[in-house]
Scaffold this motif. Structure first.
Motif, PDB file in Angstrom:
ATOM      1  N   ASP B 191     -51.560   6.899 -41.878  1.00 29.83           N
ATOM      2  CA  ASP B 191     -53.179   6.990 -41.597  1.00 29.83           C
ATOM      3  C   ASP B 191     -53.574   5.408 -42.164  1.00 29.83           C
ATOM      4  O   ASP B 191     -54.808   5.438 -41.920  1.00 29.83           O
ATOM      5  N   ALA B 192     -52.952   4.863 -43.074  1.00 26.91           N
ATOM      6  CA  ALA B 192     -53.798   3.829 -43.590  1.00 26.91           C
ATOM      7  C   ALA B 192     -53.124   2.594 -43.447  1.00 26.91           C
ATOM      8  O   ALA B 192     -53.649   1.470 -43.320  1.00 26.91           O
ATOM      9  N   ILE B 193     -51.769   2.669 -42.841  1.00 22.52           N
ATOM     10  CA  ILE B 193     -51.227   1.111 -42.532  1.00 22.52           C
ATOM     11  C   ILE B 193     -50.911   1.228 -41.011  1.00 22.52           C
ATOM     12  O   ILE B 193     -50.522   1.963 -40.378  1.00 22.52           O
ATOM     13  N   VAL B 194     -51.336  -0.007 -40.427  1.00 23.45           N
ATOM     14  CA  VAL B 194     -50.897  -0.452 -39.070  1.00 23.45           C
ATOM     15  C   VAL B 194     -50.179  -1.550 -39.338  1.00 23.45           C
ATOM     16  O   VAL B 194     -50.364  -2.837 -39.874  1.00 23.45           O
ATOM     17  N   ASN B 195     -48.904  -1.443 -38.659  1.00 20.84           N
ATOM     18  CA  ASN B 195     -48.115  -2.740 -38.423  1.00 20.84           C
ATOM     19  C   ASN B 195     -48.409  -3.514 -36.951  1.00 20.84           C
ATOM     20  O   ASN B 195     -48.581  -2.988 -36.062  1.00 20.84           O
ATOM     21  N   THR B 196     -48.903  -4.639 -37.031  1.00 12.11           N
ATOM     22  CA  THR B 196     -49.331  -5.337 -35.859  1.00 12.11           C
ATOM     23  C   THR B 196     -48.377  -6.649 -36.039  1.00 12.11           C
ATOM     24  O   THR B 196     -48.017  -7.280 -36.970  1.00 12.11           O
ATOM     25  N   LYS B 197     -48.271  -7.555 -34.739  1.00 12.29           N
ATOM     26  CA  LYS B 197     -47.516  -8.491 -34.614  1.00 12.29           C
ATOM     27  C   LYS B 197     -48.650  -9.559 -34.010  1.00 12.29           C
ATOM     28  O   LYS B 197     -48.633  -9.879 -32.716  1.00 12.29           O
ATOM     29  N   PRO B 198     -49.432 -10.333 -34.833  1.00 14.50           N
ATOM     30  CA  PRO B 198     -50.695 -10.996 -34.194  1.00 14.50           C
ATOM     31  C   PRO B 198     -49.877 -12.318 -33.525  1.00 14.50           C
ATOM     32  O   PRO B 198     -49.154 -12.690 -34.119  1.00 14.50           O
ATOM     33  N   GLU B 199     -50.301 -12.828 -32.435  1.00 11.54           N
ATOM     34  CA  GLU B 199     -49.936 -14.034 -32.050  1.00 11.54           C
ATOM     35  C   GLU B 199     -50.729 -14.949 -32.928  1.00 11.54           C
ATOM     36  O   GLU B 199     -51.634 -14.977 -33.491  1.00 11.54           O
ATOM     37  N   VAL B 200     -49.985 -16.239 -33.042  1.00  8.94           N
ATOM     38  CA  VAL B 200     -50.570 -17.337 -33.634  1.00  8.94           C
ATOM     39  C   VAL B 200     -51.857 -17.823 -33.190  1.00  8.94           C
ATOM     40  O   VAL B 200     -52.182 -17.835 -31.977  1.00  8.94           O
ATOM     41  N   GLY B 201     -52.733 -17.816 -34.109  1.00 10.83           N
ATOM     42  CA  GLY B 201     -54.226 -18.487 -33.945  1.00 10.83           C
ATOM     43  C   GLY B 201     -55.136 -17.243 -33.378  1.00 10.83           C
ATOM     44  O   GLY B 201     -56.490 -17.458 -32.841  1.00 10.83           O
ATOM     45  N   LYS B 202     -54.434 -16.099 -33.032  1.00  3.32           N
ATOM     46  CA  LYS B 202     -55.231 -15.094 -32.429  1.00  3.32           C
ATOM     47  C   LYS B 202     -56.087 -14.145 -33.569  1.00  3.32           C
ATOM     48  O   LYS B 202     -57.166 -13.541 -33.238  1.00  3.32           O
ATOM     49  N   GLY B 203     -55.420 -13.829 -34.476  1.00  2.80           N
ATOM     50  CA  GLY B 203     -56.381 -13.056 -35.501  1.00  2.80           C
ATOM     51  C   GLY B 203     -56.046 -11.707 -35.393  1.00  2.80           C
ATOM     52  O   GLY B 203     -55.343 -11.260 -34.239  1.00  2.80           O
ATOM     53  N   VAL B 204     -56.670 -10.691 -36.075  1.00  2.00           N
ATOM     54  CA  VAL B 204     -56.166  -9.291 -36.053  1.00  2.00           C
ATOM     55  C   VAL B 204     -57.402  -8.387 -35.759  1.00  2.00           C
ATOM     56  O   VAL B 204     -58.596  -8.888 -36.446  1.00  2.00           O
ATOM     57  N   GLN B 205     -57.411  -7.561 -34.783  1.00  2.00           N
ATOM     58  CA  GLN B 205     -58.718  -6.857 -34.489  1.00  2.00           C
ATOM     59  C   GLN B 205     -58.421  -5.418 -35.337  1.00  2.00           C
ATOM     60  O   GLN B 205     -57.580  -4.571 -34.952  1.00  2.00           O
ATOM     61  N   LEU B 206     -59.372  -5.115 -36.222  1.00  2.00           N
ATOM     62  CA  LEU B 206     -59.211  -3.713 -36.923  1.00  2.00           C
ATOM     63  C   LEU B 206     -60.201  -2.691 -36.234  1.00  2.00           C
ATOM     64  O   LEU B 206     -61.318  -3.016 -35.868  1.00  2.00           O
TER      65      LEU B 206
END
Lengths: 348, 206, 487
Positions: B191-206
């Motif tokens: 419920d609390a943790i999301v694993n993502t693999k962001p591309e370089v320079g793209k940042g993360v959308q939450l």
């Protein structure tokens, strides 16, 4: 043992006296040794869970670490704060230490191997463990210092709160065993589970009480996660803040002796004490005290495990757990268990 | 022999501790002496074979009541100089009462020695069951003959509890941040943790 | 002596305890909004007990059939009669309280629970057949009463009353216990009948001391002189409905208990306690009458009035006969009606904001503001003074008659003389109400329950009450007789 000394030509009174003293020494000295080792074990387990090595310098595998520590505090100077109440300040660790030893008098190590085989053994334990709070409260007050005093207040409230639910869980055990005598309680567990498992924990009505007892025992000995009396992030070292050298060591010894006592009570009251885990005649060749020690060690491992993994409770959570959950729950089980026994054992 | 010795030891300790309870200057010391007095009284109980009562005395009085005493005494800042100021004023009254009590004691003991006092013969309604331990004896009486009174005594304790709550409990106007423990425990890592693999320079959308 | 039989004899007590527990749970979960509903439920529970006890009183049950739990509890007609009065007083306290307590913001769900538990305690007190039962019942009632006295936490007078009552009550309990332990030590038993058998041969010095200490402890509870000091303060400080309760039901219970101790446990040694009771009776009458004269507060005045009335009740006890006990019961019945009536009338005195008025000067000219209230209060006062057409006169008459029949003529004469002093301040109130200039402060409206209770109690003590006297006197006679039955 009295008979043995009598055979050496002593009168009954002298034989009784000598054998009692010998019995006390037989319990107290190994206990102190055990405490020293258990402190080492505690640190090792804790280190292992934190992926550290733990004590490994003094002696093989660091086994002699506790003794080195003991020697160190023994050689230190006892510092008494000038504003402290001197008499009570020194009395407090002595009380803690003495009381921690007293309760062992009624613990059965094997069939009949108990120093004082009294009728009210369990009540005696309850009485003695209720004295433990004095050491903490007095040290906190006598230190005449802010943090120890807060710690003393917390300890008084905490220990009284959890003693209530401990009392009720013990009542459940006594109801089922039908006796207050510790040996009687152990024997009542023989073949308790389906005529095969030795121990009250196998009983669906007593199992929840064991859980309550285990957690209350943690609170009663002020172990993590209920170590609010010495919460280092808030109270420096709680009631021990002003203590040094031997007086400090006495607190430590007393504390760990109490932890061992609680482990022992877990073993004796719910896991068949010196009986083997299951009813199998081969297992009876292993001496009873060894079974007891294995069980004690297992519970000590559980205690250490909890200490290493569970974060500290907040004080209001502690009180809530004690008064609003454990007290009603244990009361409910006293009613359930006595009702069940009336129905099945005594016939209404 | 040992019993006699033990009796005099315990009895002397009870009396000495009781005296020191009154005489101690420091209220905390007074409570400590009081505890010692309870403790030795429990010892006396053991000597007469009432081990159950002895244990209860320790559990209830030493383990609970006296701790609360100590708790309160430590919290309060009692000014003993002030208390002592009233002491001299009431001293003559105290002496008079003490003399009356002493006289009563002397008369009582004298009359008893002279055989003038005849104590009643127990009517046997609470006679012990021979051979049973004293827990069994007390239990049999409490849940047998004196069942009604025992249960009613429970109601008295209930009243005391209601009274304490009625007189002191106040509804908190603004409760502190309410904590729902069940909800906390039910919360899973997913419920609390999301694993993502962001591309370089793209940042993360939450 | 089976458990079943015993349990059926304590049916009213079981009903009371169970309803108290149930209401406590409802109050704990439902919060203070259940208070009013709880009060009504409590009244129903007590009415139910009334219905259980009433037939037993009419049948005059007594003797071995009425004894439960190895003689510890007696459900005879005497206790039944007292219980009926107690239940009536408790119901009145439950009915008049909600409006008052709501206005001062102290109506909480625990009020009816505490009243029921106090009632239970009194119920056990009057049925005591054993010193232990006596003490347990007394403590149950007293503890609940201490809390009730301090029930309005925001009012410092109420807290003071509670504390005062508690400290002095604890002292009285201590004295009582001391007396009980002496009695037990010198008679070897705690059972009333067994005590009376043991002391029949003669009272030893120790037992005598025990008896005196017990009388002192109980005198405290009924506020008989010289142990009355707490009464005016507690009555003044406690919330008025609670004061009404204190003045009615616990008085009945303590007096009935005193009668049990005196007539049942020490009935074979009447001479041992008669002097004490005679002294307490006369002192109460005189101190009650003189103390009331200077009072400005109506609650304090009523406190002294209750001390005064207790004196008259003790005159009946001093007779030491069945007739005396019966006269006591009758006096108590009339006294409960008068007390409840007076306090209800007091509760109805409000200014335009609805605040309570308690001072005597506020009464002036009440006749022109609220003639019905003034008339009812006048009846109460005349009845308390023992002026003929009202029932209070008859109550005093039976008490004096019992005393005269027991050859206590001097006591009766002195009591009559002292009652004339008492009449002075009762009549003063009537004068203030009817002949003084209206002060114009009494304006508040009262609700139906208060009016109903006031009218009922006025009717009871009015000359109409005489219609029931022969039936009622007969009932009391039979109830008192069970006290003298050996079981």
């Amino acid at each position: 043992m009295t008979a043995f000394f009598q055979s050496l030509g002593m009168t009954y009174e002298w034989a009784w006296f000598t054998s009692t003293i010998a019995g006390i020494l037989l319990i107290a000295l190994p206990l102190m040794l055990a405490v020293a080792m258990i402190i080492y074990v505690d640190r090792k387990i804790w280190a292992a869970m934190a992926l550290r090595k733990g004590p490994n310098v003094v002696g093989p595998f660091g086994l002699l670490q506790s003794f080195a520590d003991g020697l160190k505090v023994f050689l230190q100077e006892t510092i008494i704060p000038s504003a402290a109440n001197k008499g009570l300040f020194l009395l407090a660790p002595i009380i803690t230490f003495t009381v921690a030893l007293l309760a062992w008098a009624v613990i059965p190590f094997n069939s009949g191997a108990v120093l004082a085989d009294i009728n009210v053994g369990l009540l005696y334990i309850l009485a003695v463990s209720s004295l433990g709070v004095y050491g903490v409260v007095i040290s906190g007050w006598a230190s005449n210092s802010k943090y120890p005093f807060f710690s003393a207040m917390r300890a008084a409230a905490q220990m009284i709160s959890y003693e209530v639910s401990i009392g009720f869980t013990l009542v459940c055990v006594v109801l089922w065993a039908g006796t207050f005598n510790m040996n009687g309680i152990v024997l009542a567990q023989q073949g308790h589970g389906l005529g095969f498992v030795n121990g009250f924990f196998f009983n669906p009505l007593l199992f929840p009480m064991w859980v309550v007892f285990l957690i209350s025992a943690l609170a009663e000995t002020a172990r993590a996660p209920f170590d609010l009396t010495e919460a280092e992030s808030e109270l420096v070292a709680g009631y021990q803040t002003e203590y040094s050298s031997m007086s400090f060591a006495l607190f430590w010894l007393g504390e760990y002796a109490n932890v061992l006592l609680m482990c022992t009570l877990n073993a004796v009251l719910f896991f068949g004490g010196w009986l083997p885990p299951v009813e199998w005649s081969l297992l009876y060749y292993v001496p009873g005290w060894l079974w007891l020690f294995i069980k004690i060690f297992f519970f000590f491992f559980v205690f250490s495990w909890i200490k290493a993994t569970v974060p500290r409770f907040r004080y209001d959570q502690l009180m809530r757990l004690g008064w609003k959950i454990f007290l009603p729950l244990s009361l409910l089980f006293v009613v359930l268990i006595s009702g069940w026994l009336m129905l099945t054992r005594y016939g209404v | 022999m040992i019993q006699t010795l033990a009796f005099y030891l315990f009895a002397a300790m009870v009396i000495a501790s009781a005296a020191l309870t009154i005489l101690a200057r420091n209220p905390v010391h007074s409570v400590m002496w009081l505890i010692s007095s309870f403790f030795n009284a429990a010892g006396l109980m053991i000597i007469i074979g009432a081990e159950f009562i002895a244990m209860l005395l320790v559990i209830v009085y030493v383990g609970a009541v006296a701790v609360l005493f100590l708790f309160i005494v430590m919290m309060l800042n009692i000014d003993f100089a002030e208390l002592r100021a009233g002491f001299m004023k009431n001293f003559p009254v105290g002496i008079a009462i003490a003399l009356v009590l002493l006289a009563e004691l002397v008369l009582g003991i004298g009359a008893y020695r002279a055989g003038a006092l005849e104590l009643g013969v127990p009517d046997g309604s609470a006679a012990p069951i021979l051979g049973a331990s004293n827990i069994e004896n007390i239990g049999a009486l409490m849940y047998g003959r004196y069942l009604f009174l025992f249960e009613t005594a429970g109601l008295i304790l209930l009243v005391a509890m209601i009274g304490a709550i009625v007189l002191t409990h106040r509804e908190q106007r603004a409760p502190r941040g309410h904590q729902n423990i069940a909800k906390q425990i039910a919360r899973q890592p997913e419920d609390a943790i999301v694993n993502t693999k962001p591309e370089v320079g793209k940042g993360v959308q939450l | 002596m089976e458990l079943q039989a015993s349990l059926s004899l304590i049916a009213p007590e079981i009903v009371l305890s169970l309803s108290a527990l149930a209401l406590l749970l409802i109050g704990a979960w439902g919060g203070d909004k259940t208070a009013r509903m709880n009060s009504i439920a409590a009244c129903i529970a007590i009415a139910f007990c009334f219905a259980i006890v009433a037939p037993r009183v009419c049948a005059g049950v007594g003797g071995p059939d009425a004894v439960a739990f190895f003689g510890q509890f007696k459900a005879d007609a005497f206790s039944g009669f007292a219980k009926l009065l107690i239940y009536a007083g408790s119901v009145a306290a439950l009915l008049i309280a909600p409006n008052y307590l709501e206005r001062v913001g102290a109506m909480r769900a625990e009020y009816p629970v505490l009243v029921i538990l106090a009632t239970l305690g009194m119920s056990i007190m009057v049925s005591a057949g054993d010193l232990l039962t006596l003490y347990i019942g007394l403590e149950l009632n007293s503890l609940a009463a201490y809390v009730l006295a301090a029930f309005v936490r925001s009012d410092s007078r109420s807290a003071e009353a509670g504390l005062k009552y508690f400290v002095l009550g604890a002292l009285a309990s201590g004295i009582l216990l001391f007396g009980m332990s002496l009695t037990y030590g010198f008679t070897g038993t705690t059972n009333f009948n067994a005590i009376s058998t043991v002391v029949a041969g003669g009272l030893s010095g120790g037992a005598m001391f025990g008896l005196i200490f017990m009388l002192v402890g109980l005198a405290f509870k009924i506020s008989a002189v010289p142990f009355h000091m707490w009464t005016p303060d507690v009555y003044e400080g406690a919330p008025t409905p609670v004061t009404a309760f204190f003045a009615s039901a616990p008085k009945v219970a303590a007096v009935a208990l005193l009668a049990r101790v005196a007539l049942e446990a020490f009935g074979t040694q009447v001479d041992a306690w008669r002097q004490v009771v005679v002294f307490a009776a006369l002192a109460s009458i005189i101190v009650g009458a003189l103390g009331a004269i200077g009072q400005k507060n109506i609650k304090r005045l009523l406190a002294y009035s209750s001390i005064n009335n207790v004196g008259f009740i003790l005159v009946g006890l001093a007779a030491g006969t069945a007739q005396g006990a019966a006269s006591m019961l009758l006096y108590l019945a009339v006294y409960v009606a008068m007390t409840v009536g007076s306090f209800v009338a007091l509760l109805m005195l409000k200014n335009e904001n609805g605040d309570q008025l308690e001072s005597i000067s506020d009464l002036s000219g009440l006749r022109s503001v609220s003639p019905v209230l003034a008339f009812c209060l006048m009846s109460m006062m005349f009845s308390l003074a023992g002026i003929p057409p009202f029932l209070g006169f008859w109550a005093k008459l039976v008490v004096f008659q019992a005393a005269v029949d027991a050859n206590l003529v001097v006591l009766a004469l002195l009591a009559i003389a002292a009652s004339v002093i008492g009449a002075f301040y009762y009549i003063k109130i009537v004068k203030v109400m009817f002949f003084d200039q209206p002060s114009g402060v009494v304006l508040g409206k009262s609700d139906g329950v208060h009016w109903a209770l006031l009218i009922i109690s006025t009717l009871v003590i009015s000359p109409l009450g005489y219609l029931a006297t022969s039936w009622f006197g007969d009932l009391a006679q039979r109830a008192a007789a069970t006290l003298f039955l050996l079981s």
